[in-house]
Design a protein around this motif. Sequence first.
Motif, PDB file in Angstrom:
ATOM      1  N   VAL A   1      48.487  -6.191  -1.646  1.00 63.23           N
ATOM      2  CA  VAL A   1      49.122  -6.483  -1.875  1.00 63.23           C
ATOM      3  C   VAL A   1      49.095  -5.651  -3.798  1.00 63.23           C
ATOM      4  CG1 VAL A   1      50.756  -7.842  -3.742  1.00 63.23           C
ATOM      5  CG2 VAL A   1      49.985  -7.902  -1.096  1.00 63.23           C
ATOM      6  N   ASP A   2      49.907  -4.527  -4.563  1.00 65.27           N
ATOM      7  CA  ASP A   2      50.726  -3.789  -5.253  1.00 65.27           C
ATOM      8  C   ASP A   2      50.681  -4.474  -7.094  1.00 65.27           C
ATOM      9  OD1 ASP A   2      50.511  -2.144  -7.361  1.00 65.27           O
ATOM     10  OD2 ASP A   2      51.597  -0.486  -5.909  1.00 65.27           O
ATOM     11  N   LEU A   3      50.017  -4.954  -7.563  1.00 68.46           N
ATOM     12  CA  LEU A   3      50.202  -5.889  -8.366  1.00 68.46           C
ATOM     13  C   LEU A   3      51.353  -4.792  -9.455  1.00 68.46           C
ATOM     14  CD1 LEU A   3      46.631  -7.218  -9.850  1.00 68.46           C
ATOM     15  CD2 LEU A   3      48.205  -8.594  -8.126  1.00 68.46           C
ATOM     16  N   ALA A   4      51.498  -3.474  -9.503  1.00 69.65           N
ATOM     17  CA  ALA A   4      52.555  -3.363 -10.205  1.00 69.65           C
ATOM     18  C   ALA A   4      53.808  -3.497  -9.072  1.00 69.65           C
ATOM     19  CB  ALA A   4      52.418  -1.643 -10.143  1.00 69.65           C
ATOM     20  N   ASP A   5      53.568  -3.638  -8.233  1.00 73.71           N
ATOM     21  CA  ASP A   5      55.086  -4.198  -7.130  1.00 73.71           C
ATOM     22  C   ASP A   5      55.039  -5.407  -7.586  1.00 73.71           C
ATOM     23  OD1 ASP A   5      56.689  -3.184  -5.510  1.00 73.71           O
ATOM     24  OD2 ASP A   5      56.288  -5.198  -4.591  1.00 73.71           O
ATOM     25  N   ILE A   6      54.063  -6.425  -7.549  1.00 71.95           N
ATOM     26  CA  ILE A   6      54.369  -7.966  -8.140  1.00 71.95           C
ATOM     27  C   ILE A   6      54.785  -8.134  -9.028  1.00 71.95           C
ATOM     28  CG2 ILE A   6      53.357  -9.689  -8.643  1.00 71.95           C
ATOM     29  CD1 ILE A   6      52.988  -9.505  -6.134  1.00 71.95           C
ATOM     30  N   ALA A   7      55.044  -7.141 -10.425  1.00 70.75           N
ATOM     31  CA  ALA A   7      55.076  -7.425 -11.680  1.00 70.75           C
ATOM     32  C   ALA A   7      56.857  -6.470 -11.636  1.00 70.75           C
ATOM     33  CB  ALA A   7      54.214  -6.556 -12.933  1.00 70.75           C
ATOM     34  N   ALA A   8      56.545  -5.616 -11.143  1.00 68.68           N
ATOM     35  CA  ALA A   8      58.321  -4.843 -11.258  1.00 68.68           C
ATOM     36  C   ALA A   8      58.913  -6.307 -10.279  1.00 68.68           C
ATOM     37  CB  ALA A   8      58.344  -4.421 -10.139  1.00 68.68           C
ATOM     38  N   PHE A   9      58.528  -6.906  -9.342  1.00 69.10           N
ATOM     39  CA  PHE A   9      59.501  -8.271  -9.056  1.00 69.10           C
ATOM     40  C   PHE A   9      59.630  -9.079  -9.641  1.00 69.10           C
ATOM     41  CE2 PHE A   9      58.000 -12.446  -6.414  1.00 69.10           C
ATOM     42  CZ  PHE A   9      59.521 -12.219  -5.700  1.00 69.10           C
ATOM     43  N   LEU A  10      58.477 -10.098 -10.020  1.00 74.81           N
ATOM     44  CA  LEU A  10      58.761 -10.783 -11.228  1.00 74.81           C
ATOM     45  C   LEU A  10      59.630 -10.430 -11.724  1.00 74.81           C
ATOM     46  CD1 LEU A  10      55.335 -12.045 -10.845  1.00 74.81           C
ATOM     47  CD2 LEU A  10      56.942 -13.121  -9.824  1.00 74.81           C
ATOM     48  N   ASP A  11      59.995  -9.046 -12.668  1.00 74.43           N
ATOM     49  CA  ASP A  11      60.752  -8.941 -13.568  1.00 74.43           C
ATOM     50  C   ASP A  11      62.672  -9.374 -12.583  1.00 74.43           C
ATOM     51  OD1 ASP A  11      59.067  -7.306 -15.534  1.00 74.43           O
ATOM     52  OD2 ASP A  11      58.887  -5.762 -15.101  1.00 74.43           O
TER      53      ASP A  11
ATOM     54  N   HIS B   1      48.069 -12.860 -16.230  1.00 75.47           N
ATOM     55  CA  HIS B   1      48.202 -14.453 -15.732  1.00 75.47           C
ATOM     56  C   HIS B   1      46.903 -14.303 -14.106  1.00 75.47           C
ATOM     57  CE1 HIS B   1      48.430 -16.564 -19.803  1.00 75.47           C
ATOM     58  NE2 HIS B   1      50.286 -16.382 -18.682  1.00 75.47           N
ATOM     59  N   MET B   2      47.174 -13.778 -13.680  1.00 78.04           N
ATOM     60  CA  MET B   2      46.823 -13.800 -12.406  1.00 78.04           C
ATOM     61  C   MET B   2      45.163 -12.796 -11.745  1.00 78.04           C
ATOM     62  SD  MET B   2      49.994 -13.180  -9.800  1.00 78.04           S
ATOM     63  CE  MET B   2      52.129 -13.769  -9.730  1.00 78.04           C
ATOM     64  N   ARG B   3      45.162 -12.046 -13.011  1.00 72.41           N
ATOM     65  CA  ARG B   3      44.022 -10.576 -12.824  1.00 72.41           C
ATOM     66  C   ARG B   3      42.526 -12.531 -13.049  1.00 72.41           C
ATOM     67  NH1 ARG B   3      45.415  -6.295 -12.700  1.00 72.41           N
ATOM     68  NH2 ARG B   3      46.844  -5.255 -13.980  1.00 72.41           N
ATOM     69  N   HIS B   4      43.204 -14.082 -13.628  1.00 71.46           N
ATOM     70  CA  HIS B   4      41.820 -14.922 -13.524  1.00 71.46           C
ATOM     71  C   HIS B   4      41.936 -15.965 -12.688  1.00 71.46           C
ATOM     72  CE1 HIS B   4      41.506 -12.789 -17.823  1.00 71.46           C
ATOM     73  NE2 HIS B   4      42.966 -13.695 -18.084  1.00 71.46           N
ATOM     74  N   ASP B   5      42.891 -16.025 -12.073  1.00 74.31           N
ATOM     75  CA  ASP B   5      42.615 -16.209 -10.957  1.00 74.31           C
ATOM     76  C   ASP B   5      41.074 -16.343 -10.022  1.00 74.31           C
ATOM     77  OD1 ASP B   5      43.031 -17.418  -7.698  1.00 74.31           O
ATOM     78  OD2 ASP B   5      45.615 -17.155  -8.893  1.00 74.31           O
ATOM     79  N   LYS B   6      40.847 -17.451 -10.029  1.00 74.65           N
ATOM     80  CA  LYS B   6      39.546 -17.925  -9.019  1.00 74.65           C
ATOM     81  C   LYS B   6      39.707 -17.029  -7.765  1.00 74.65           C
ATOM     82  CE  LYS B   6      40.384 -22.500  -7.647  1.00 74.65           C
ATOM     83  NZ  LYS B   6      41.314 -22.622  -8.250  1.00 74.65           N
ATOM     84  N   LYS B   7      40.301 -16.797  -7.231  1.00 78.81           N
ATOM     85  CA  LYS B   7      40.432 -16.246  -5.432  1.00 78.81           C
ATOM     86  C   LYS B   7      40.832 -14.480  -5.557  1.00 78.81           C
ATOM     87  CE  LYS B   7      44.078 -18.191  -4.514  1.00 78.81           C
ATOM     88  NZ  LYS B   7      44.459 -19.154  -5.938  1.00 78.81           N
ATOM     89  N   ALA B   8      40.942 -13.713  -6.855  1.00 82.58           N
ATOM     90  CA  ALA B   8      40.777 -12.440  -7.323  1.00 82.58           C
ATOM     91  C   ALA B   8      39.361 -11.961  -6.827  1.00 82.58           C
ATOM     92  CB  ALA B   8      40.492 -12.629  -9.120  1.00 82.58           C
ATOM     93  N   GLU B   9      39.721 -11.061  -6.219  1.00 85.74           N
ATOM     94  CA  GLU B   9      38.507 -10.373  -5.509  1.00 85.74           C
ATOM     95  C   GLU B   9      38.013  -8.556  -6.126  1.00 85.74           C
ATOM     96  OE1 GLU B   9      39.133 -10.568  -1.299  1.00 85.74           O
ATOM     97  OE2 GLU B   9      39.037 -12.415  -1.111  1.00 85.74           O
ATOM     98  N   GLY B  10      36.899  -8.534  -7.128  1.00 83.86           N
ATOM     99  CA  GLY B  10      36.786  -7.420  -7.676  1.00 83.86           C
ATOM    100  C   GLY B  10      38.173  -6.705  -8.749  1.00 83.86           C
ATOM    101  N   THR B  11      38.978  -5.994  -8.085  1.00 79.04           N
ATOM    102  CA  THR B  11      40.391  -5.542  -9.370  1.00 79.04           C
ATOM    103  C   THR B  11      41.552  -6.022  -7.639  1.00 79.04           C
ATOM    104  OG1 THR B  11      39.847  -3.358  -7.641  1.00 79.04           O
ATOM    105  CG2 THR B  11      38.988  -3.401 -10.162  1.00 79.04           C
ATOM    106  N   THR B  12      41.153  -6.445  -6.555  1.00 78.50           N
ATOM    107  CA  THR B  12      42.369  -6.935  -5.607  1.00 78.50           C
ATOM    108  C   THR B  12      42.455  -8.346  -5.971  1.00 78.50           C
ATOM    109  OG1 THR B  12      41.129  -7.263  -3.869  1.00 78.50           O
ATOM    110  CG2 THR B  12      42.003  -5.056  -4.964  1.00 78.50           C
TER     111      THR B  12
END
Length: 372
Positions: free
Chosen positions: A357-367, A328-339
């Motif tokens: 911020v590493d999105l994989a780390d965000i996913a692990a944190f949210l898990d 869901h975050m990847r669709h955020d209007k603040k997204a800049e390319g792949t970051t």
Amino acid sequence: MAVIPVALAGRAYDVMIEEGLLARLGEAAAPFLASYAGGRKVPFVADANTYRLYHAAVDADLAACGFAAEWFVVEPGENAKSWRVLEQLTDWLLALGVTRKDHVFALGGGVVGDLVGFACAITKRGCGFVQLPTTLLAQVDSSVGGKTAINTGAGKNLIGAFHQPSLVLIDPLVLGTLPDREMRAGYAEVLKYGLLGDAAFFAWLEANGDKVLAREPAALEHAIATSIAMKARIVAEDERETMDRRALLNLGHTFGHALEAETGFSDRLLHGEAVAMGMVLAARYSARRGEISHEDADRATRAVAAAGLSASLTALGLACDGAALVDHMRHDKKAEGTTLPFLLLRQLGEAYVARDVDLADIAAFLDGELGQ
């Protein structure tokens, strides 16, 4: 009365805060009614709930000042921020003969303000509007700063424009009819100002938040005025969010918007409730990165919980994992390319934009937060 200027070059405007302002609308907004002298009706937009509560008082006050309102009423909720309703509203404004010298009045919460602001941004390439926010969230956040938008299937607030109001009139008395859940949701945005840039205000809220939520006049006006003053300063420095300064106002929103998307942008999770949970996650993730102490993260969590807002991701009962929320975050209007920039905390009262911020780390944190 508190008057807070929003000092933008060439188009500064005031935010006025005083009990009873709505009942004195004709006087308080006199300069913005002048173009309707001679019998033309003044366009007002409200949701059905706000219309039911306040249209009679507004009509009576305007009549005493020699004016009459024409009302456009939308259904409550985010569904009003749609292409369909936007088309209906702009057609209505054009049928009324609204000109670029006129002002449209937005009476309601953030949904009404966003919809009306965007309609006014594109009608005749820009006509004026006056914000009359009736929820705490709208009073301290969305009514000030000029962000206007509608929602689409791709996400929330992705189609919009920067279009500043000409005046914002805030009457704390209208919060007396606000449901407690909506009051708590708005209070999340008040807490946000303390967490992102004013440690002393955050400490004041820790001690006085119950008074704000109980709508005690002095505490409520102080909370509203302090929040708006901070937002006004930030907007004046970075109106269109081209620098990191205005981005600080998004504290809690990247996590929060993902939670809103996962719950279908529905009443299951109000925007302010999502932001509150998002601020808790931002604080806890900041502690995970070693940028604030776990004690400070716990303090932020307690402040959210003390307001009766959910401070535990597991309590939301989401049927997803961290990766789904990151999608869901990847669709955020603040997204800049792949970051994707994240608003994190260096300390309570000092937010910053993190671009590493590493999105994989965000996913692990949210898990972990989801108990998975």
